[in-house]
Design an enzyme around this catalytic site. Structure first.
Site, PDB file in Angstrom:
ATOM      1  N   GLU A  41       0.832  -1.214   0.000  1.00 30.50           N
ATOM      2  CA  GLU A  41       0.000   0.000   0.000  1.00 30.50           C
ATOM      3  C   GLU A  41       0.861   1.256   0.000  1.00 30.50           C
ATOM      4  O   GLU A  41       0.518   2.257  -0.646  1.00 30.50           O
ATOM      5  CB  GLU A  41      -0.951  -0.034   1.212  1.00 30.50           C
ATOM      6  N   GLU A  64      -3.500  -9.921   4.029  1.00 26.94           N
ATOM      7  CA  GLU A  64      -4.346  -9.527   5.166  1.00 26.94           C
ATOM      8  C   GLU A  64      -5.430 -10.553   5.469  1.00 26.94           C
ATOM      9  O   GLU A  64      -5.740 -10.841   6.626  1.00 26.94           O
ATOM     10  CB  GLU A  64      -5.006  -8.168   4.892  1.00 26.94           C
TER      11      GLU A  64
HETATM   12  C1  3H9 Z   1      -1.427  -5.209   6.988  1.00 27.06           C
HETATM   13  O1  3H9 Z   1      -0.466  -4.850   6.369  1.00 27.06           O
HETATM   14  C2  3H9 Z   1      -2.674  -4.388   7.159  1.00 27.06           C
HETATM   15  C3  3H9 Z   1      -2.710  -3.216   6.262  1.00 27.06           C
HETATM   16  O2  3H9 Z   1      -3.402  -3.503   5.075  1.00 27.06           O
HETATM   17  C4  3H9 Z   1      -3.425  -2.028   6.799  1.00 27.06           C
HETATM   18  C5  3H9 Z   1      -3.823  -1.980   8.186  1.00 27.06           C
HETATM   19  C6  3H9 Z   1      -4.576  -0.706   8.553  1.00 27.06           C
HETATM   20  N1  3H9 Z   1       4.385  -7.632  11.717  1.00 27.06           N
HETATM   21  O3  3H9 Z   1       7.837 -15.307   8.913  1.00 27.06           O
HETATM   22  P1  3H9 Z   1       9.204 -15.097   9.408  1.00 27.06           P
HETATM   23  C7  3H9 Z   1       8.044 -11.182  12.176  1.00 27.06           C
HETATM   24  S1  3H9 Z   1      -1.461  -6.690   7.779  1.00 27.06           S
HETATM   25  C8  3H9 Z   1       5.138  -7.953  12.766  1.00 27.06           C
HETATM   26  O4  3H9 Z   1       9.769 -16.089  10.347  1.00 27.06           O
HETATM   27  P2  3H9 Z   1      10.160 -15.447   6.723  1.00 27.06           P
HETATM   28  C9  3H9 Z   1       7.761 -12.628  12.520  1.00 27.06           C
HETATM   29  O5  3H9 Z   1       6.867 -12.732  13.592  1.00 27.06           O
HETATM   30  C10 3H9 Z   1       0.119  -7.392   7.498  1.00 27.06           C
HETATM   31  N2  3H9 Z   1       6.055  -8.934  12.752  1.00 27.06           N
HETATM   32  O6  3H9 Z   1      10.241 -14.899   8.193  1.00 27.06           O
HETATM   33  C11 3H9 Z   1       9.150 -13.126  12.833  1.00 27.06           C
HETATM   34  O7  3H9 Z   1       9.472 -12.682  14.145  1.00 27.06           O
HETATM   35  P3  3H9 Z   1      10.361 -13.569  15.108  1.00 27.06           P
HETATM   36  C12 3H9 Z   1       0.248  -7.929   6.151  1.00 27.06           C
HETATM   37  C13 3H9 Z   1       6.209  -9.605  11.617  1.00 27.06           C
HETATM   38  O8  3H9 Z   1      11.361 -14.945   6.037  1.00 27.06           O
HETATM   39  C14 3H9 Z   1      10.030 -12.360  11.864  1.00 27.06           C
HETATM   40  O9  3H9 Z   1       9.266 -11.215  11.455  1.00 27.06           O
HETATM   41  N3  3H9 Z   1       1.499  -8.629   6.043  1.00 27.06           N
HETATM   42  C15 3H9 Z   1       5.456  -9.316  10.477  1.00 27.06           C
HETATM   43  O10 3H9 Z   1       9.851 -16.879   6.702  1.00 27.06           O
HETATM   44  C16 3H9 Z   1      10.410 -13.147  10.645  1.00 27.06           C
HETATM   45  O11 3H9 Z   1       9.231 -13.664  10.048  1.00 27.06           O
HETATM   46  C17 3H9 Z   1       1.616  -9.909   6.410  1.00 27.06           C
HETATM   47  O12 3H9 Z   1       0.674 -10.552   6.815  1.00 27.06           O
HETATM   48  C18 3H9 Z   1       4.515  -8.280  10.549  1.00 27.06           C
HETATM   49  N4  3H9 Z   1       3.759  -7.922   9.498  1.00 27.06           N
HETATM   50  O13 3H9 Z   1       8.873 -14.728   6.083  1.00 27.06           O
HETATM   51  C19 3H9 Z   1       2.993 -10.489   6.233  1.00 27.06           C
HETATM   52  N5  3H9 Z   1       5.825 -10.171   9.490  1.00 27.06           N
HETATM   53  O14 3H9 Z   1      11.651 -13.734  14.399  1.00 27.06           O
HETATM   54  C20 3H9 Z   1       3.279 -11.496   7.304  1.00 27.06           C
HETATM   55  C21 3H9 Z   1       6.783 -10.939  10.006  1.00 27.06           C
HETATM   56  O15 3H9 Z   1      10.414 -12.785  16.357  1.00 27.06           O
HETATM   57  N6  3H9 Z   1       4.622 -11.968   7.235  1.00 27.06           N
HETATM   58  N7  3H9 Z   1       7.034 -10.609  11.286  1.00 27.06           N
HETATM   59  O16 3H9 Z   1       9.614 -14.857  15.239  1.00 27.06           O
HETATM   60  C22 3H9 Z   1       5.020 -12.955   6.400  1.00 27.06           C
HETATM   61  O17 3H9 Z   1       4.277 -13.418   5.555  1.00 27.06           O
HETATM   62  C23 3H9 Z   1       6.414 -13.447   6.552  1.00 27.06           C
HETATM   63  O18 3H9 Z   1       6.859 -13.107   7.829  1.00 27.06           O
HETATM   64  C24 3H9 Z   1       7.445 -12.893   5.525  1.00 27.06           C
HETATM   65  C25 3H9 Z   1       8.867 -13.351   5.910  1.00 27.06           C
HETATM   66  C26 3H9 Z   1       7.097 -13.463   4.130  1.00 27.06           C
HETATM   67  C27 3H9 Z   1       7.424 -11.400   5.480  1.00 27.06           C
END
Ligand code: 3H9
Length: 700
Positions: A105, A125
């Protein structure tokens, strides 16, 4: 604390840098920093254009999910995106890594987008029960029309750069250094006087209004027909529909109302729990104490469904595999089981025949253990019988090199006992895969008493290579997942004996959100499997314990389920969808009469309450005994291995959400009827007494 967003200047280009590891999530400080840097850049007469760049592995992967359960703090992400878009100077987003959710976004709020090869884009999301609400649901369809936006936002899976470019969402691909290319692109925009393009003012995505409406209606009909229990997807559709009907300022208000509804819905909290539970489960204490051993070549003992699935998972992970079977005929079948998975990929055009040959070149079939001398790890997937497992491990002990990990894929048996026949119990571990092993993501890593930290770390490394979700389990009969299923499976049979039909139990469980019910599951897996387990337990079963023999009666008739065309259901002409069987109902009636039970009726809610109370209580015992490290690990097992509806977070999260006192009350009520079966877990009793929930044990 240093500012996670900084503004520097290169010539007349301002460079905004986001640095908020690990994934540059758009937490409060980042949002505030972005607003402040854009304001500064806009006001700085030495700056003519702005590049937004992120350090580390990725452009922001979304809003900061950890902030969702706290009160919102200004600036909201939607305001940040609007502020970026409102900048009077060209803003160029330089994209790499995983441009997800709020990150995407921010990119769409920028005026131009350049991306590095390999960048992935998506709106995940929906996977946490919400929708893109920083203008994303309004901006994307203004470029692409409704179809691609619906697809990306409702499925939640990411797409690659090629697709994003084809959709017109990215203007340029960087072929060199991304930051440098972005700065050059900004300079070019200035020199060529390319006008600023604000996505919220665009309408090219609405040009074909008929196609837009058709895409919306087709998706709506599909969703209504599927009758999905998920709350967010329909809200996403409503936002995308509204994008074409109202100007952006109104659309973003509607988007806000829709996300509020999503955030307040219990599915959001459950899905966020599932997200973090999955990430917590991989953190084994052993991994912090030891490094994994090298993994390049592994052995798989057994070429049946399980052995072949594990072999495919290993080949897909890039490993060399030696598969061992007992004779030429069995190994030929084992090889065929592996080859047919890849052949299907070739037939469907997913891989080329050459790619299949290249993968199969890493596979070696064998009928003896001689070739296993240099493998790094062996996974045994032979018949589920202790004596057979012991024979295999005794033989392996003689041929494996020192340090080779010896894993058993047993789903029930005592791995300490298996390890005891080897001279190196520190190398022995349980790796419990789920069928089909090349597809199911769950891997229970079972920790016997004498296993070394290094062996555990190696098991975890294998899970990572295979892209599995590993969960730590102690040794007990059935480990976490199967031990629980034994308990709530019993409850399903109790309910049938007392008056519910298997079809009602299945329907009630499906209504709760499972894709299929326990009796459909038994038919799918094969009733003979449970029968073998029951026979094994027969000798040790307490004669006073309640035992429902209905399943045995079906098995005695040879009705094992889908594979025999008949189980609880009838499967005509190889159909995978069963129909109800009056003869099964007659057998049930006869067994009720024999047990002296007058059948009564049940509501679906009563069925689900009892079924889940048994599941939750067993889960609590498993945590209490230290078999599971924490309640969220139980949730991960049930969601990833046993189809517990993810939108309910897992049984322990579900218990927290409905209230542990309510679960305990069901158990106490049932204990009046059957005190031997229904013993409240001490952990559950304790938590209720202290007014705490399972989640209080997930911290740390
Ligand atoms: C959103 O954006 C809403 C908006 O539209 C508007 C709202 C108003 N936040 O998965 P990993 C942490 S909703 C906080 O092991 P990978 C995760 O917990 C969001 N923390 O790595 C982990 O922490 P720890 C939309 C996050 O390389 C560390 O980062 N986005 C977030 O296998 C590493 O993560 C998503 O839903 C986050 N957003 O995969 C994306 N993301 O090391 C969600 C990650 O302490 N994330 N962490 O355990 C993912 O899909 C995967 O984490 C990603 C990396 C592909 C990014």
């Amino acid at each position: 604390m240093t500012d996670p967003v900084t503004l520097t200047r290169t010539g007349n280009i301002g460079l905004i840098c986001i640095d908020n590891p690990p994934v540059n999530a758009l937490s409060f400080a980042v949002r505030r920093g972005l607003v402040s840097c854009i304001t500064q850049a806009d006001a700085d007469s030495k700056i003519d254009a702005v590049v937004i760049w992120a350090d580390g592995r990725t452009f922001p992967a979304g809003a900061d999910i950890t902030e969702f359960d706290r009160p919102p703090i200004e600036p909201a992400l939607v305001d940040v995106c609007d502020h970026i878009e409102g900048c009077s100077k060209p803003v160029i987003a330089a994209l790499h890594g995983t441009v997800l959710g709020g990150g995407f976004e921010v990119a769409l709020g920028s005026h131009f987008r350049i991306a590095a090869p390999g960048t992935r884009f998506g709106f995940p999301e929906v996977l946490i029960g919400i929708l893109p609400a920083a203008g994303g649901s309004q901006r994307m369809p203004r470029i692409t029309g409704a179809g691609p936006a619906l697809d990306l936002m409702i499925k939640g899976s990411p797409i690659n750069l090629e697709k994003v470019v084809a959709l017109g969402l990215v203007d340029r691909v960087s072929l060199g250094d991304l930051k440098e290319d972005a700065l050059n692109y900004a300079a070019e925009i200035l020199v060529d006087k390319i006008p600023i393009r604000r996505v919220s003012e665009r309408s090219d995505g609405f040009a074909d209004q008929a196609a837009y409406t058709a895409a919306i209606e087709a998706t709506r009909s599909k969703m209504l027909a599927a009758n999905s229990p998920l709350f967010a997807p329909m809200r996403i559709l409503e936002c995308i529909e509204a994008a074409a009907e109202m100007p952006y300022p109104e659309g973003r208000i509607l988007e806000y109302e829709k996300i509020r509804a999503c955030v307040e819905h219990p599915q959001h909290a459950a899905l966020v729990h599932a997200f973090f539970a999955e990430r917590k489960s991989v953190k084994f204490p052993e991994a912090g104490r030891a490094k994994p051993r090298n993994l390049a070549k592994i052995g798989v003992i057994g070429g049946g469904t399980m052995g072949a699935g594990i072999t495919v998972a290993a080949l897909d992970a890039g490993l060399e595999v030696i598969m061992v079977e007992r004779d030429a005929q069995s190994i030929a079948r084992g090889k065929e089981n592996v080859a047919k998975v890849y052949q299907r990929h070739v037939d469907k055009g997913r891989i080329t025949a050459e790619k299949m040959d290249a993968v199969m070149a890493r596979y070696t079939p064998a009928t003896g253990y001689e070739l296993l001398g240099d493998v790094d790890l062996v996974i045994e997937a032979v018949f589920e019988e202790m004596s057979v497992k012991k024979t295999v491990f005794t033989a392996l002990d003689k041929v494996l090199k020192p340090g080779a990990v010896m894993a058993s894929n047993t789903s029930f048996l005592d791995i300490n006992e298996i390890a005891s026949v080897t001279s190196r119990p520190d190398d022995v571990i349980g790796l419990h895969f789920f069928s089909p092993a090349n597809i199911m993501r769950l891997l229970e890593i079972v920790i016997p008493d004498k296993v070394s930290d290094e062996t555990v770390a190696t098991g975890l490394a294998l899970a990572k290579m295979m892209r599995k979700t590993p969960v730590r389990s102690g040794v007990c009969d059935g480990f976490i997942g199967n031990r629980m299923i034994a308990k709530y499976g019993d409850v399903a049979s109790h309910l049938v004996e007392e008056g519910a039909s298997p079809y009602q139990v299945d329907a009630a469980v499906r209504e709760f959100g499972y894709p299929i019910g326990p009796f459909q599951m038994s038919d799918l897996a094969g009733g003979d499997i449970g029968w073998a387990v029951r026979k094994r337990h027969a000798k040790t079963r307490d004669p006073k314990a309640r035992y429902v023999p209905i399943a045995d009666r079906l098995c005695e008739n040879g009705w094992f389920g889908q594979k025999t065309g008949r189980g609880y259901y009838i499967y005509e002409n190889g159909s995978r969808v069963g129909t109800q069987d009056p003869e099964v109902l007659a057998i049930i009636d006869a067994e009720r009469a024999r047990a002296g039970i007058t059948p009564r009726s049940f509501t679906n809610a009563e069925i689900v309450d009892r079924y889940l109370a048994a599941m939750i209580n067993e889960g609590a015992d498993i945590v209490h005994e230290g078999i599971a490290s924490c309640p969220s690990d139980v949730d991960v097992i049930k969601v990833y291995g046993y189809a517990f509806p993810r939108f309910r977070g897992g049984p322990m999260k579900y218990a927290d959400m409905i209230g542990l006192d309510k679960v305990l009350a069901t158990i106490h009520k049932m204990a009046e009827q059957d005190p031997m079966f229904w013993v409240a877990s001490p952990l559950l009793v304790d938590l209720v007494a202290k007014g705490k929930n399972f989640d209080s044990l997930n911290k740390g």
